[in-house]
Structure formats: structure tokens, C-alpha cells
Design an enzyme around this catalytic site. Structure first.
Site, PDB file in Angstrom:
ATOM      1  N   ASP A  23      77.018  87.372 -64.730  1.00 20.35           N
ATOM      2  CA  ASP A  23      78.164  88.267 -64.554  1.00 20.35           C
ATOM      3  C   ASP A  23      79.304  87.982 -65.529  1.00 20.35           C
ATOM      4  OD1 ASP A  23      76.727  89.332 -62.448  1.00 20.35           O
ATOM      5  OD2 ASP A  23      77.665  88.011 -60.980  1.00 20.35           O
ATOM      6  N   LYS A  51      78.011  90.745 -69.859  1.00 24.70           N
ATOM      7  CA  LYS A  51      76.982  91.020 -70.881  1.00 24.70           C
ATOM      8  C   LYS A  51      76.807  92.517 -71.112  1.00 24.70           C
ATOM      9  CE  LYS A  51      74.123  88.710 -68.265  1.00 24.70           C
ATOM     10  NZ  LYS A  51      75.021  88.094 -67.273  1.00 24.70           N
ATOM     11  N   GLY A  90      72.915  92.949 -62.635  1.00 28.07           N
ATOM     12  CA  GLY A  90      73.773  94.117 -62.490  1.00 28.07           C
ATOM     13  C   GLY A  90      74.727  94.097 -63.670  1.00 28.07           C
ATOM     14  N   HIS A  91      74.511  94.959 -64.632  1.00 27.38           N
ATOM     15  CA  HIS A  91      75.311  94.950 -65.864  1.00 27.38           C
ATOM     16  C   HIS A  91      76.221  96.171 -65.874  1.00 27.38           C
ATOM     17  CE1 HIS A  91      72.223  92.193 -68.058  1.00 27.38           C
ATOM     18  NE2 HIS A  91      72.698  91.673 -66.957  1.00 27.38           N
ATOM     19  N   GLN A 106      71.324  87.308 -66.150  1.00 20.18           N
ATOM     20  CA  GLN A 106      71.767  86.070 -65.498  1.00 20.18           C
ATOM     21  C   GLN A 106      72.529  85.200 -66.517  1.00 20.18           C
ATOM     22  OE1 GLN A 106      68.078  86.933 -64.715  1.00 20.18           O
ATOM     23  NE2 GLN A 106      69.253  88.285 -63.399  1.00 20.18           N
TER      24      GLN A 106
HETATM   25  P1  GDP Z   1      77.100  91.175 -66.509  1.00 20.95           P
HETATM   26  O1  GDP Z   1      76.120  90.980 -65.382  1.00 20.95           O
HETATM   27  O2  GDP Z   1      77.196  89.966 -67.375  1.00 20.95           O
HETATM   28  O3  GDP Z   1      76.860  92.424 -67.300  1.00 20.95           O
HETATM   29  O4  GDP Z   1      78.530  91.320 -65.816  1.00 20.95           O
HETATM   30  P2  GDP Z   1      78.868  92.213 -64.503  1.00 20.95           P
HETATM   31  O5  GDP Z   1      78.901  93.629 -64.877  1.00 20.95           O
HETATM   32  O6  GDP Z   1      78.017  91.808 -63.366  1.00 20.95           O
HETATM   33  O7  GDP Z   1      80.308  91.651 -64.157  1.00 20.95           O
HETATM   34  C1  GDP Z   1      81.369  91.717 -65.046  1.00 20.95           C
HETATM   35  C2  GDP Z   1      82.503  92.490 -64.369  1.00 20.95           C
HETATM   36  O8  GDP Z   1      83.700  92.284 -65.077  1.00 20.95           O
HETATM   37  C3  GDP Z   1      82.280  93.984 -64.372  1.00 20.95           C
HETATM   38  O9  GDP Z   1      82.878  94.537 -63.236  1.00 20.95           O
HETATM   39  C4  GDP Z   1      82.999  94.442 -65.632  1.00 20.95           C
HETATM   40  O10 GDP Z   1      83.409  95.791 -65.561  1.00 20.95           O
HETATM   41  C5  GDP Z   1      84.174  93.517 -65.626  1.00 20.95           C
HETATM   42  N1  GDP Z   1      84.724  93.135 -66.951  1.00 20.95           N
HETATM   43  C6  GDP Z   1      84.050  92.897 -68.100  1.00 20.95           C
HETATM   44  N2  GDP Z   1      84.905  92.450 -69.050  1.00 20.95           N
HETATM   45  C7  GDP Z   1      86.122  92.383 -68.480  1.00 20.95           C
HETATM   46  C8  GDP Z   1      87.404  91.968 -68.938  1.00 20.95           C
HETATM   47  O11 GDP Z   1      87.591  91.521 -70.059  1.00 20.95           O
HETATM   48  N3  GDP Z   1      88.440  92.039 -68.047  1.00 20.95           N
HETATM   49  C9  GDP Z   1      88.268  92.501 -66.766  1.00 20.95           C
HETATM   50  N4  GDP Z   1      89.324  92.528 -65.982  1.00 20.95           N
HETATM   51  N5  GDP Z   1      87.064  92.906 -66.312  1.00 20.95           N
HETATM   52  C10 GDP Z   1      86.017  92.830 -67.150  1.00 20.95           C
HETATM   53  P1  IMO Z   2      73.476  89.305 -64.125  1.00 21.08           P
HETATM   54  O1  IMO Z   2      72.425  89.675 -65.148  1.00 21.08           O
HETATM   55  C1  IMO Z   2      74.815  86.526 -61.046  1.00 21.08           C
HETATM   56  C2  IMO Z   2      71.704  84.561 -58.643  1.00 21.08           C
HETATM   57  C3  IMO Z   2      71.604  84.938 -57.187  1.00 21.08           C
HETATM   58  C4  IMO Z   2      71.068  83.638 -56.606  1.00 21.08           C
HETATM   59  C5  IMO Z   2      70.124  83.157 -57.696  1.00 21.08           C
HETATM   60  C6  IMO Z   2      68.660  83.501 -57.463  1.00 21.08           C
HETATM   61  O2  IMO Z   2      74.142  90.465 -63.502  1.00 21.08           O
HETATM   62  O3  IMO Z   2      74.415  88.295 -64.682  1.00 21.08           O
HETATM   63  P2  IMO Z   2      67.250  85.760 -57.618  1.00 21.08           P
HETATM   64  O4  IMO Z   2      67.426  87.077 -56.936  1.00 21.08           O
HETATM   65  O5  IMO Z   2      67.256  85.827 -59.102  1.00 21.08           O
HETATM   66  O6  IMO Z   2      66.047  85.006 -57.102  1.00 21.08           O
HETATM   67  O7  IMO Z   2      68.547  84.891 -57.163  1.00 21.08           O
HETATM   68  O8  IMO Z   2      70.570  83.756 -58.893  1.00 21.08           O
HETATM   69  N1  IMO Z   2      71.642  85.715 -59.587  1.00 21.08           N
HETATM   70  C7  IMO Z   2      72.691  86.191 -60.260  1.00 21.08           C
HETATM   71  N2  IMO Z   2      73.991  85.848 -60.211  1.00 21.08           N
HETATM   72  N3  IMO Z   2      74.388  87.468 -61.912  1.00 21.08           N
HETATM   73  C8  IMO Z   2      73.086  87.806 -61.991  1.00 21.08           C
HETATM   74  O9  IMO Z   2      72.618  88.649 -62.936  1.00 21.08           O
HETATM   75  C9  IMO Z   2      72.178  87.190 -61.116  1.00 21.08           C
HETATM   76  N4  IMO Z   2      70.851  87.286 -60.904  1.00 21.08           N
HETATM   77  C10 IMO Z   2      70.536  86.382 -59.975  1.00 21.08           C
HETATM   78  O10 IMO Z   2      72.863  85.280 -56.668  1.00 21.08           O
HETATM   79  O11 IMO Z   2      72.116  82.700 -56.506  1.00 21.08           O
HETATM   80 MG    MG Z   3      76.061  91.109 -63.290  1.00 24.43          MG
END
Ligand code: GDP
Ligand code: IMO
Ligand code: MG
Length: 423
Positions: A13, A16, A40-41, A224
Site C-alpha cells: 500500500d 504503487k 488493491g492498487h 504487496q
Molecule cells: P498500492 O497498493 O501500493 O497501490 O497503494 P494503495 O492504493 O493500496 O494505497 C495507497 C493509498 O494512498 C491510496 O488510497 C492512494 O490514493 C493514496 N495515495 C497515494 N499517494 C498519495 C500521496 O502522496 N498522498 C496522499 N495523501 N495519498 C496518497
Molecule cells: P498491495 O499490492 C497490504 C497482507 C495481508 C496479510 C498478509 C497475507 O495493495 O500493496 P494474503 O491474502 O496475501 O495471504 O495476506 O499480507 N497483504 C497486503 N497488505 N497491501 C497488499 O497489497 C497486501 N496483500 C496482502 O493483509 O497481512
Molecule cells: Mg494496496
């Protein structure tokens, strides 16, 4: 042409999806190499947020090709939901979204096994996303898995039934029974299989080798983060795939000497969702503020993310394991308003102070040591250039670059595409 990698350096998270979306205009091909619908991207542009789980984050670009590589595990049901959600955007999936025939399939019973295994673990549960990730990778390494290429074979149904029956027997072994309606689950699953068949199913390693020869620019999108890696993460509280740079080689068929830039992405603080150790976790108002301002809720499960200060011990480790050449720092805007910002620079262990990640980072084994840096009060979200940064924010970036011995090339100050500053 070399292949660049973009990898999360923390517990996932990091942002990416946002950065892959921003960088896609520089690339011909975006390829996912591991993980599956546990990811979840989030991408945001034109005032709308999109969350992608299995589909690569280059999908909104008009011409870029998006590949789901052999290292990914695909749940046809979730995949179909993703396609349906994107339908209003007129994306030509048949031309732009290619699936590796070698990618493994998540069956409905994999999800049930994930749930049963987590329930059986009780307090020791991993906190998995319950998407069937662990059981599917177990079947892959156990050589029982079913792959995308199998769905067009004559014996596909037999293969499916054999594995499903094996899973049903395994489920009987769990004390706490999981309730399910297999008939309904299978109905939805087989419908989703039909929509997978509408997409090009390819020998993705061959496609990528040809693309490399033709000089195409390729970006591999990690899912991840390094601290969730099956080998180098905080085992057993990890995911079941190789989330580090090596995973891009095995998950796409890219040779190590074909890897170019390795982009390492991190938040200006740290978050973690699910169970497992987190040395810099905050249980106070500061952590609560980070979660609230940063809107730290899982993009896949909606669970609240645990928050804490940046951990340089862990970050240096991730940079090493991945061979990171450039850093990208996200969410500095979330830290606006704190008088001081803490950064963990070492751990105290029973064996003394260490600045590398030891075998265990459980709370009884390590306690974090911090330095304090001055905070910034200004709102960063409207900034468009580095020279507008408050001095203390500049100092934070300079400190991190020196400590990490790696340049920070992108600073993100908000979720939108436009809130991205190149240095
Ligand atoms: P990913 O899994 O690495 O793609 O990241 P996620 O989408 O799960 O989580 C990142 C969260 O931070 C999302 O809700 C983005 O919209 C938000 N986000 C990304 N970059 C920034 C930033 O620079 N500032 C803020 N406030 N939010 C951001
Ligand atoms: P992105 O790509 C954050 C965590 C789960 C749990 C552990 C194992 O959005 O960054 P799993 O379902 O893979 O067997 O869960 O890994 N986890 C993540 N945490 N971002 C993710 O993906 C994750 N994918 C799995 O919360 O702790
Ligand atoms: Mg994510």
C-alpha cells in the site's frame, strides 16, 4: 531493452498503483509478476479513484499493453468484476490486456481453504485478505495447481473436479466448519471462466522476450511489499509470493541481467494491515492522526491500516534485497502539522544495538531507537515543484537520501496523478 521494476519497500500500500499510472506514458508494456486479488492498487485522475486488484495499473493508457504474468494468481470471479467495473471507460481489453497461460487460477475452494486455515489459527492468524492466495500458491509449489492455459483443454473440467474434490476433503479436516454453497460458487466461477476466455491467453515470457528484442519499454509492477515477501518478509506474517526484485524474474521470465532501473516506493511513514510485528507502530494520537489524514483503510478489505513512524532499518534492508536504484516517497503531505517527525535508525536487541533487520523483529526481541527531525506545518497537497517545499520538508528528504544512499526521484503529495513532483 532492459526491464524496469517498481516495487513496494514496506508492508504494501505504498502507492504503487498511483506511480505506475503516472509512469505508464514512458512505457509500452506494464506487467504484473506476482500476487493476485490480495492487491488493491489505487489510481486517481479526473476526480475519480479506481482500485485495481489483478489488472495492471497501466490499463487506462490508450495504447500501453498490460500483461498479467505467470507469477500472478488469478481469481476469475474477481477478475470479471474488475472488467465489469471498467466497462464504462471503453477500454479495448481484447487488444490491451493479455494473460499468461502459466498464471495459476484461484478456485472457489482455495478461498474456502484460506478462510478455514485462518479460522483454525485463531489469535495466530495471518490476517490474510481471504482471497485464497496462500492455498493457491501451495497448490502451485505442490504441483497440483490449475493454470490459465488449462481452461481451453478438453480435460479442463476433470482437472478442476479432481482439485476441487481434494480441497473438499481437506476442508473436512478443519474442526470449525466453513459454511458454503458450492453449487452457487461454481456457477459464478464457470461464468467468469468464460469471460477469461475472451481475452488473449499468451505465452507471456515469449511475448516479453520478443518485446525486449524489439526495443519496447517494459515496466514490471510489484504487488504487496518487501516486508511481506515469502523469504525476506516478517515470516510467517507474509504473503505467499516473492514480492522482491527476484520475483519479477521468475514471475515474468525476465533474466536478471535484463533488469534496468529498480524503483523502490515508500510512504514517508509506515503502515501495515493484517497481523505481524511492526516495531515503529504507534498506538497514540499521532498514529491515529496518520490513519485519519492518510485515509489508511485497505483498498481490498477496507480494514484499518496500522500506522507508525518511518523505519530506516527495514527500509535499508528492502533497498538491499531489491537493488533499488531510485526511490519514490509518497504521502509526505499526511505528516503536515506535526512539530517533530521521528525516524527509526536502529533497534535495541538482547545482543546490543543493530542497524540491520534481525531474524525476529517481534516486540520482545527489538525496540526501535529514533532520531527527531523538525516537522512542517504547510499543506503540501497544492505544491507543484520542489522549490515550493517548506525547508523542513526539504531537510527530511535530504536526510533520508543520505541515510539510504539512494536518490529520491519522485515526491508524491496527494493521491491524484497531478500531485506528483519529479526531482
Ligand atoms: P498500492 O497498493 O501500493 O497501490 O497503494 P494503495 O492504493 O493500496 O494505497 C495507497 C493509498 O494512498 C491510496 O488510497 C492512494 O490514493 C493514496 N495515495 C497515494 N499517494 C498519495 C500521496 O502522496 N498522498 C496522499 N495523501 N495519498 C496518497
Ligand atoms: P498491495 O499490492 C497490504 C497482507 C495481508 C496479510 C498478509 C497475507 O495493495 O500493496 P494474503 O491474502 O496475501 O495471504 O495476506 O499480507 N497483504 C497486503 N497488505 N497491501 C497488499 O497489497 C497486501 N496483500 C496482502 O493483509 O497481512
Ligand atoms: Mg494496496
Amino acid at each position: 531493452m532492459s526491464v524496469d521494476l517498481l516495487l513496494g519497500l514496506q508492508w504494501g500500500d505504498e502507492g504503487k498503483g498511483k506511480i505506475v499510472d503516472v509512469l505508464t506514458k514512458e512505457y509500452d508494456i506494464i506487467a504484473r509478476f506476482q500476487g493476485g486479488p490480495n492487491a488493491g492498487h489505487t489510481l486517481k485522475f479526473d476526480g475519480v479513484s479506481h482500485v485495481l486488484h489483478t489488472i495492471p495499473s497501466g490499463i487506462f493508457h490508450p495504447t500501453a499493453i498490460n500483461i498479467v504474468g505467470n507469477g500472478v494468481v488469478i481469481d476469475p470471479v474477481i477478475f470479471k468484476q474488475e472488467l465489469d467495473k471498467l466497462a464504462p471507460f471503453g477500454i479495448k481489453f481484447e487488444e490491451k490486456l493479455l494473460l499468461s497461460k502459466k498464471a495459476h487460477l484461484i478456485l472457489p475452494t482455495h478461498r474456502l481453504l484460506d478462510a478455514a486455515s485462518e479460522a483454525a489459527k485463531g489469535k495466530a492468524k495471518i490476517g490474510s485478505t481471504l482471497k485464497g492466495i496462500g492455498p493457491t500458491y501451495m497448490d502451485k509449489t505442490g504441483r497440483n495447481g490449475i493454470r490459465v492455459g488449462d481452461i481451453v483443454l478438453e480435460n479442463w473440467k476433470t482437472k478442476y473436479t479432481t482439485l476441487r474434490n481434494k480441497h473438499l476433503k481437506m476442508l473436512e479436516g478443519y474442526e470449525d466448519k466453513i459454511e458454503f454453497d458450492l453449487e452457487e460458487l461454481e456457477k459464478v466461477f464457470f461464468e467468469a471462466i468464460e469471460s477469461l476466455k475472451q481475452l488473449p491467453l499468451i505465452d507471456s515470457e515469449h511475448y516479453l522476450h520478443t518485446a525486449q528484442k524489439e526495443g519496447k519499454k517494459i515496466l514490471a509492477e510489484g504487488a504487496q511489499g518487501s516486508l511481506l515477501d515469502i523469504d525476506f518478509g516478517t515470516y510467517p506474517f507474509v504473503t505467499s509470493s516473492t514480492t522482491t526484485a527476484a520475483g519479477a524474474c521468475t514471475g515474468l521470465g525476465i533474466a536478471p541481467n535484463a533488469v534496468g532501473e529498480v524503483f523502490g516506493i515508500f510512504k514517508a511513514y509506515t503502515t501495515r494491515v493484517g497481523s505481524g510485528p511492526f516495531p515503529t507502530e504507534l498506538f497514540d494520537e499521532v498514529g491515529e492522526t496518520m490513519g485519519r489524514v492518510g485515509n489508511e483503510f485497505g483498498a481490498t478489505t477496507g480494514r484499518a491500516r496500522r500506522c507508525g513512524w518511518l523505519d530506516l532499518v527495514a527500509l535499508k534492508y528492502a533497498i538491499r534485497v531489491n537493488g533499488v536504484t531510485q526511490l519514490m516517497m509518497m504521502k509526505g503531505d499526511v505528516l503536515s502539522g506535526f512539530d517533530t517527525i521521528k525516524v527509526c535508525t536502529s533497534y535495541t536487541t538482547k545482543a546490543g544495538t543493530v542497524d540491520y533487520l534481525p531474524f525476529s523483529i517481534d516486540p520482545e526481541e527489538v525496540s526501535p531507537n529514533y532520531i527527531e527531525l523538525p516537522g512542517w506545518q504547510e499543506d503540501l497537497t497544492k505544491l507543484t515543484a520542489e522549490d515550493e517545499f517548506p525547508d523542513t520538508f526539504k531537510q527530511y528528504i535530504a536526510y533520508l537520501e543520505e541515510a539510504l544512499e539512494t536518490p529520491i526521484k519522485i515526491v508524491s503529495v496527494g493521491p491524484d496523478r497531478k500531485q506528483t513532483i519529479f526531482r
